[in-house]
Scaffold this motif. Structure first.
Motif, PDB file in Angstrom:
ATOM      1  N   VAL A  59       0.852  -1.185   0.000  1.00  0.00           N
ATOM      2  CA  VAL A  59       0.000   0.000   0.000  1.00  0.00           C
ATOM      3  C   VAL A  59       0.891   1.239   0.000  1.00  0.00           C
ATOM      4  CG1 VAL A  59      -1.820   1.259   1.214  1.00  0.00           C
ATOM      5  CG2 VAL A  59      -1.816  -1.249   1.221  1.00  0.00           C
TER       6      VAL A  59
ATOM      7  N   CYS B 203      -1.646   0.988  -4.940  1.00  0.00           N
ATOM      8  CA  CYS B 203      -0.821  -0.128  -4.484  1.00  0.00           C
ATOM      9  C   CYS B 203       0.109  -0.564  -5.611  1.00  0.00           C
ATOM     10  CB  CYS B 203      -1.691  -1.323  -4.074  1.00  0.00           C
ATOM     11  SG  CYS B 203      -2.833  -1.003  -2.716  1.00  0.00           S
TER      12      CYS B 203
ATOM     13  N   GLU C 223      -5.037   1.413   4.190  1.00  0.00           N
ATOM     14  CA  GLU C 223      -5.939   0.350   3.749  1.00  0.00           C
ATOM     15  C   GLU C 223      -6.255   0.515   2.273  1.00  0.00           C
ATOM     16  OE1 GLU C 223     -10.479  -1.328   4.617  1.00  0.00           O
ATOM     17  OE2 GLU C 223      -9.638   0.296   5.832  1.00  0.00           O
ATOM     18  N   ALA C 224      -6.093  -0.543   1.510  1.00  0.00           N
ATOM     19  CA  ALA C 224      -6.363  -0.499   0.084  1.00  0.00           C
ATOM     20  C   ALA C 224      -7.862  -0.487  -0.170  1.00  0.00           C
ATOM     21  CB  ALA C 224      -5.727  -1.702  -0.604  1.00  0.00           C
TER      22      ALA C 224
ATOM     23  N   VAL D  93      -6.934   3.766  -3.160  1.00  0.00           N
ATOM     24  CA  VAL D  93      -5.630   3.856  -2.514  1.00  0.00           C
ATOM     25  C   VAL D  93      -4.658   3.059  -3.373  1.00  0.00           C
ATOM     26  CG1 VAL D  93      -4.260   3.267  -0.482  1.00  0.00           C
ATOM     27  CG2 VAL D  93      -6.567   4.225  -0.209  1.00  0.00           C
TER      28      VAL D  93
END
Length: 395
Positions: A177, A273, A234-235, A271
Motif C-alpha cells: 500500500v 498499491c 488500507e487499500a 488507494v
C-alpha cells in the motif's frame, strides 16, 4: 494445436489472447466477472503502447478512439507557474515512431475485445474466478472457485495485482500500500470553460499532492485525477467520495487548477498499491503477465503499456519452436521482460517521491532541474521507455 488458458480478461489478458492466438494456439480466457468489460476512467498510451497495439492488429481501432495531445505539461500546483512541457507532435513522433495519446480505458479495451471475439480460436468465458492451478510435469490446469478445471499446454496469470496465480506461484502476500489516495472524476467537456480546454496532459504538483487532467472520449470529456500522499494504510478501490471532502484535501491548489477541480462530480477514490519487482515469473508451464507480474504506480503512465508489451513478447515466443517447449518459452519471456518492467516499477515510485510531491526548497530545486532539461533533454529522459520497439529495453 496448442492450448493456452489465460486467467483474467482485462487489458493484459485480452492482449495476450490475441497475441497467442496469432501464434497458432487455441485460447480460453477465464474472467471472474460475468461480463467482459473494462471499468475506470482515462489512461495514457505512449508510443511503445502503439507499437504493441499495431503488432496485435488493433492499433488503428484504438487510434480512432484516442485523443492525440499536444504536450505533457508540468505546472507548480501552488504558484501556478509553468515549469516545463514536453511537446508530443512533430519531432516527438518522428523520434519515437508513434503518437502519445489518451483514451478512456474502455476505448482501449473494446478493440481488444472485438479482436478476441472475431478470432475463431479464442473462447471467452465469464463468471469463472481462477483461484489456483495444478500441474504435474505436463499441462497446467486453472482451477476456479466453483471447482471448474481448465487445462492447457500453458497457463497465463493475467489476473491483476491480487492475482491468485501469483499467490500460488510466489506466495508473497498482499500488495504494497503506497499511502497515496487518488480521487477520480470524469466530466463533460462542455462544462469546462473554453479557455481551459487544453489539448494536453497537465500535471499540477504540490506538497504531498498532485492533480492531473486531460481530455478523453474523443475530446467530449475531461478526466480528472487528484492524488494526495495522505498515509492511507488500507487499500480501497472505486469507493464514492464526497465532493466537499475532495475539495478539502487540496486547499493549496492554485486558482486555475482549483477551478478545474471544482468542476468534478461523482468522485471515487482508490488507494494506490504496487509490488516490489521479482525475478520469478514462471512455474513450469505457468507464467505471470501485466499487473500480476509487475504492478506499478500510475506515475509513469505505463501499467497498461507494459502489459501490452508483455503480450506481444509472449505471443512471439510461444509461436514456432516455442510451441514444442512451452516451459522454455515462458522462461525466455520472463528473462526478456523482467528487467524493463522492474525499472518501470521503480521509476514510477520515484516519480511520485521526487517529482510530484516535494515541498519547499525541494520543490524549487525540482522546478529548476526540470526547466533546465529542454525539449531534447526531456526526450532523452523518456527514450528508454517511450521509444522501445523490442519491449526488452533495447530500443
Amino acid at each position: 494445436m496448442t492450448e493456452t488458458v489465460i486467467a483474467g480478461g482485462g487489458i493484459g489478458g485480452l492482449a495476450a489472447a490475441v497475441a497467442v492466438a496469432a501464434a497458432g494456439h487455441r485460447v480460453t480466457v477465464l474472467e471472474r466477472r460475468e461480463e467482459f468489460a473494462e471499468l475506470g476512467a482515462g489512461i495514457q498510451l505512449g508510443p511503445n503502447a502503439f507499437h504493441a497495439l499495431d503488432r496485435l492488429g488493433v492499433g488503428d481501432a484504438v487510434r480512432d478512439r484516442a485523443v492525440f495531445i499536444d504536450e505533457l505539461r508540468f505546472m507548480d500546483g501552488t504558484t501556478g507557474e509553468r515549469v516545463t512541457a514536453m511537446p508530443l507532435t512533430g519531432a516527438y513522433r518522428e523520434r519515437f515512431g508513434n503518437p502519445y495519446a489518451v483514451v478512456h480505458r474502455g476505448d482501449l479495451y473494446q478493440p481488444l475485445l472485438d479482436a478476441c471475439r472475431a478470432h475463431e480460436g479464442i473462447r471467452l468465458l465469464g463468471g469463472h474466478r481462477v483461484v489456483g492451478y495444478a500441474q504435474d510435469g505436463g499441462p497446467a490446469t486453472a482451477v476456479t472457485d466453483d471447482g471448474g478445471r481448465f487445462t492447457g499446454d500453458v497457463l497465463i496469470g493475467a489476473d491483476g495485482i491480487r492475482s491468485a496465480v501469483r499467490e500460488q506461484l510466489l506466495g508473497d502476500g498482499e500488495p504494497r500500500v503506497s499511502g497515496h489516495t487518488i480521487y477520480r472524476s470524469v466530466i463533460p467537456m462542455d462544462r469546462v470553460p473554453p479557455e481551459l480546454r487544453w489539448n494536453t496532459v497537465t500535471l499540477w504538483a504540490g506538497p504531498k499532492w498532485h492533480f492531473v487532467h486531460y481530455p478523453i472520449g474523443g475530446g467530449a470529456f475531461l478526466n480528472l485525477a487528484a492524488t494526495r500522499d495522505d498515509g492511507a494504510a488500507e487499500a480501497v478501490a472505486g469507493v464514492p467520495a464526497e465532493r466537499a471532502h475532495v475539495l478539502g484535501e487540496f486547499p493549496d491548489l492554485g486558482a486555475t487548477a482549483r477551478a478545474l477541480l471544482e468542476l468534478g462530480e461523482e468522485w471515487r477514490r482508490w488507494v494506490l498499491c504496487d509490488r516490489d519487482p521479482v525475478d520469478t515469473w514462471t512455474d513450469g508451464r505457468v507464467a505471470l503477465l501485466g499487473d500480476a507480474a509487475h504492478p506499478m504506480l500510475q506515475y509513469a503512465a505505463q501499467g497498461a503499456c507494459t502489459a501490452l508489451e508483455d503480450a506481444v513478447v509472449l505471443g512471439g515466443l510461444l509461436g514456432g519452436a516455442g510451441a514444442a517447449d512451452p516451459a522454455g518459452a515462458l522462461l525466455r519471456y520472463a528473462a526478456l521482460r523482467r528487467g524493463r518492467t522492474a525499472r518501470a516499477q521503480l521509476v514510477a515510485r520515484e516519480m511520485g517521491r521526487q517529482l510530484y510531491h516535494p515541498a519547499g526548497d525541494a520543490a524549487k530545486a525540482r522546478n529548476e532541474r526540470l526547466a533546465g532539461y529542454g525539449t531534447e533533454g526531456l526526450y532523452d529522459a523518456v527514450a528508454w521507455l517511450h521509444g522501445s520497439r523490442t519491449f526488452t529495453g533495447a530500443g
